[in-house]
Motif scaffolding. Sequence first.
Motif, PDB file in Angstrom:
ATOM      1  N   TYR A 192       0.829  -1.210   0.000  1.00  0.00           N
ATOM      2  CA  TYR A 192       0.000   0.000   0.000  1.00  0.00           C
ATOM      3  C   TYR A 192       0.863   1.260   0.000  1.00  0.00           C
ATOM      4  N   ASN A 193       1.807   1.357   0.921  1.00  0.00           N
ATOM      5  CA  ASN A 193       2.643   2.560   1.017  1.00  0.00           C
ATOM      6  C   ASN A 193       3.520   2.742  -0.214  1.00  0.00           C
ATOM      7  N   LEU A 194       4.033   1.643  -0.752  1.00  0.00           N
ATOM      8  CA  LEU A 194       4.842   1.723  -1.971  1.00  0.00           C
ATOM      9  C   LEU A 194       3.999   2.204  -3.148  1.00  0.00           C
ATOM     10  N   LEU A 195       2.765   1.745  -3.235  1.00  0.00           N
ATOM     11  CA  LEU A 195       1.877   2.162  -4.320  1.00  0.00           C
ATOM     12  C   LEU A 195       1.585   3.664  -4.237  1.00  0.00           C
ATOM     13  N   LYS A 196       1.461   4.181  -3.027  1.00  0.00           N
ATOM     14  CA  LYS A 196       1.241   5.616  -2.860  1.00  0.00           C
ATOM     15  C   LYS A 196       2.437   6.406  -3.385  1.00  0.00           C
ATOM     16  N   LYS A 197       3.649   5.926  -3.113  1.00  0.00           N
ATOM     17  CA  LYS A 197       4.849   6.602  -3.594  1.00  0.00           C
ATOM     18  C   LYS A 197       4.922   6.556  -5.121  1.00  0.00           C
ATOM     19  N   ILE A 198       4.577   5.394  -5.692  1.00  0.00           N
ATOM     20  CA  ILE A 198       4.581   5.264  -7.158  1.00  0.00           C
ATOM     21  C   ILE A 198       3.564   6.207  -7.774  1.00  0.00           C
ATOM     22  N   ARG A 199       2.362   6.271  -7.179  1.00  0.00           N
ATOM     23  CA  ARG A 199       1.321   7.165  -7.713  1.00  0.00           C
ATOM     24  C   ARG A 199       1.776   8.621  -7.681  1.00  0.00           C
ATOM     25  N   ASP A 200       2.397   9.024  -6.560  1.00  0.00           N
ATOM     26  CA  ASP A 200       2.850  10.416  -6.435  1.00  0.00           C
ATOM     27  C   ASP A 200       3.889  10.748  -7.501  1.00  0.00           C
ATOM     28  N   LEU A 201       4.757   9.787  -7.818  1.00  0.00           N
ATOM     29  CA  LEU A 201       5.749  10.007  -8.866  1.00  0.00           C
ATOM     30  C   LEU A 201       5.103  10.072 -10.248  1.00  0.00           C
ATOM     31  N   LEU A 202       4.102   9.227 -10.464  1.00  0.00           N
ATOM     32  CA  LEU A 202       3.434   9.210 -11.773  1.00  0.00           C
ATOM     33  C   LEU A 202       2.689  10.504 -12.041  1.00  0.00           C
ATOM     34  N   TRP A 203       2.155  11.100 -11.002  1.00  0.00           N
ATOM     35  CA  TRP A 203       1.363  12.317 -11.160  1.00  0.00           C
ATOM     36  C   TRP A 203       2.173  13.474 -11.760  1.00  0.00           C
ATOM     37  N   VAL A 204       3.474  13.484 -11.550  1.00  0.00           N
ATOM     38  CA  VAL A 204       4.290  14.613 -12.025  1.00  0.00           C
ATOM     39  C   VAL A 204       4.821  14.387 -13.431  1.00  0.00           C
ATOM     40  N   LEU A 205       4.551  13.242 -14.023  1.00  0.00           N
ATOM     41  CA  LEU A 205       5.037  12.948 -15.364  1.00  0.00           C
ATOM     42  C   LEU A 205       4.147  13.584 -16.416  1.00  0.00           C
ATOM     43  N   SER A 206       4.762  14.045 -17.488  1.00  0.00           N
ATOM     44  CA  SER A 206       3.993  14.519 -18.636  1.00  0.00           C
ATOM     45  C   SER A 206       3.496  13.321 -19.429  1.00  0.00           C
ATOM     46  N   ALA A 207       2.622  13.561 -20.407  1.00  0.00           N
ATOM     47  CA  ALA A 207       2.104  12.471 -21.234  1.00  0.00           C
ATOM     48  C   ALA A 207       3.228  11.774 -21.987  1.00  0.00           C
ATOM     49  N   GLU A 208       4.204  12.561 -22.478  1.00  0.00           N
ATOM     50  CA  GLU A 208       5.321  11.981 -23.204  1.00  0.00           C
ATOM     51  C   GLU A 208       6.198  11.137 -22.275  1.00  0.00           C
ATOM     52  N   GLU A 209       6.429  11.645 -21.067  1.00  0.00           N
ATOM     53  CA  GLU A 209       7.248  10.915 -20.115  1.00  0.00           C
ATOM     54  C   GLU A 209       6.570   9.613 -19.677  1.00  0.00           C
ATOM     55  N   LEU A 210       5.249   9.672 -19.518  1.00  0.00           N
ATOM     56  CA  LEU A 210       4.504   8.468 -19.137  1.00  0.00           C
ATOM     57  C   LEU A 210       4.591   7.415 -20.243  1.00  0.00           C
ATOM     58  N   CYS A 211       4.444   7.861 -21.482  1.00  0.00           N
ATOM     59  CA  CYS A 211       4.545   6.941 -22.622  1.00  0.00           C
ATOM     60  C   CYS A 211       5.934   6.303 -22.661  1.00  0.00           C
ATOM     61  N   LEU A 212       6.971   7.116 -22.442  1.00  0.00           N
ATOM     62  CA  LEU A 212       8.336   6.589 -22.443  1.00  0.00           C
ATOM     63  C   LEU A 212       8.534   5.576 -21.328  1.00  0.00           C
ATOM     64  N   LEU A 213       7.968   5.855 -20.143  1.00  0.00           N
ATOM     65  CA  LEU A 213       8.077   4.944 -19.005  1.00  0.00           C
ATOM     66  C   LEU A 213       7.409   3.619 -19.330  1.00  0.00           C
ATOM     67  N   GLU A 214       6.202   3.677 -19.876  1.00  0.00           N
ATOM     68  CA  GLU A 214       5.479   2.443 -20.172  1.00  0.00           C
ATOM     69  C   GLU A 214       6.197   1.622 -21.240  1.00  0.00           C
ATOM     70  N   ARG A 215       6.748   2.282 -22.229  1.00  0.00           N
ATOM     71  CA  ARG A 215       7.482   1.549 -23.259  1.00  0.00           C
ATOM     72  C   ARG A 215       8.722   0.880 -22.661  1.00  0.00           C
ATOM     73  N   SER A 216       9.375   1.573 -21.752  1.00  0.00           N
ATOM     74  CA  SER A 216      10.560   0.982 -21.126  1.00  0.00           C
ATOM     75  C   SER A 216      10.191  -0.219 -20.262  1.00  0.00           C
ATOM     76  N   LEU A 217       9.006  -0.176 -19.646  1.00  0.00           N
ATOM     77  CA  LEU A 217       8.553  -1.308 -18.846  1.00  0.00           C
ATOM     78  C   LEU A 217       8.243  -2.533 -19.696  1.00  0.00           C
ATOM     79  N   CYS A 218       8.006  -2.319 -20.987  1.00  0.00           N
ATOM     80  CA  CYS A 218       7.701  -3.435 -21.874  1.00  0.00           C
ATOM     81  C   CYS A 218       8.961  -4.137 -22.385  1.00  0.00           C
ATOM     82  N   THR A 219      10.124  -3.527 -22.103  1.00  0.00           N
ATOM     83  CA  THR A 219      11.366  -4.117 -22.601  1.00  0.00           C
ATOM     84  C   THR A 219      12.339  -4.463 -21.487  1.00  0.00           C
ATOM     85  N   ALA A 220      12.203  -3.775 -20.344  1.00  0.00           N
ATOM     86  CA  ALA A 220      13.149  -4.021 -19.255  1.00  0.00           C
ATOM     87  C   ALA A 220      12.900  -5.369 -18.623  1.00  0.00           C
ATOM     88  N   GLU A 221      13.980  -6.036 -18.195  1.00  0.00           N
ATOM     89  CA  GLU A 221      13.851  -7.333 -17.544  1.00  0.00           C
ATOM     90  C   GLU A 221      13.811  -7.140 -16.036  1.00  0.00           C
TER      91      GLU A 221
END
Length: 274
Positions: free
Chosen positions: A245-274
């Motif tokens: 729960y607490n970790l998810l809150k920290k992740i959400r707070d970080l996601l909120w400050v991302l722009s649409a382009e940054e979010l897209c880049l993050l998601e694409r990186s999650l699809c390739t990172a091991e």
Amino acid sequence: PRLLSQFFFADERVTRVVAEINGLDAELDPQQYLVLLNQLHLSQAHLLAVLERIMEECIPTQRHSRDYLVKFPEELLVDNLGNHMLFAAECLLAGTFLDMEESDGAQLRPQARNLLCSLELVRTVLREQSLSQPNSYPEPVRAVLIQFDRLFAEFELSYVSSLVAVKSPDEIYRQQEIIVLFCETVERALHLGYLTQEMIDGYEPLLMFTIPRLAIISGLLIYPEGPLSLERSPEEMSRVFSPFYNLLKKIRDLLWVLSAEELCLLERSLCTAE
């Protein structure tokens, strides 16, 4: 190929192994005793499998509901669960309480006795039917099968509930919410080009990491009222996510400050990172 004929020979096998066990002194030949016990386990499993096929053929619309199975922990949902239940019933009737309080075992003994008596009746009736008219299931045969199916289901639910904490309706609903979240995550990932249908059809191993990662982002940002809603208390979340729960809150707070382009880049990186 006739099921009643298959049942006859499967029943003969169980009867023969039981007779061998009864005629053996376990203390004088413990190794042979263990061998026979294993043979009994296998022959009973085969007998129950044939009986299951007979019930599906004979009383398909009169089977007792097995909806309660969704309450069981996943590790219990194995192919030979029915054979385990039969063994448990035999132990209870013999006064052996496996991994449970004696008071719980005493309460279950009447159910165990009724189940085993019903099984003996089924075996007798089906043997007689296999020798007289192996191509039909008259009403008396159907009646004993319906009774056995009901008693088996009732004992299975009672026995497992006495051993483990079965899932509550709320927990089952939360799991269904997670399933929906994962499905919507995959649909969104396909639409955005993060994943391809070929990867899914080919069971790409990377998806085991990619989809849960994307689902966390979707659950926190895209579907904030779903199973990852942080407006709930940890106790109200699924046990899959509540420890984080607490970790998810920290992740959400970080996601909120991302722009649409940054979010897209993050998601694409999650699809390739091991």
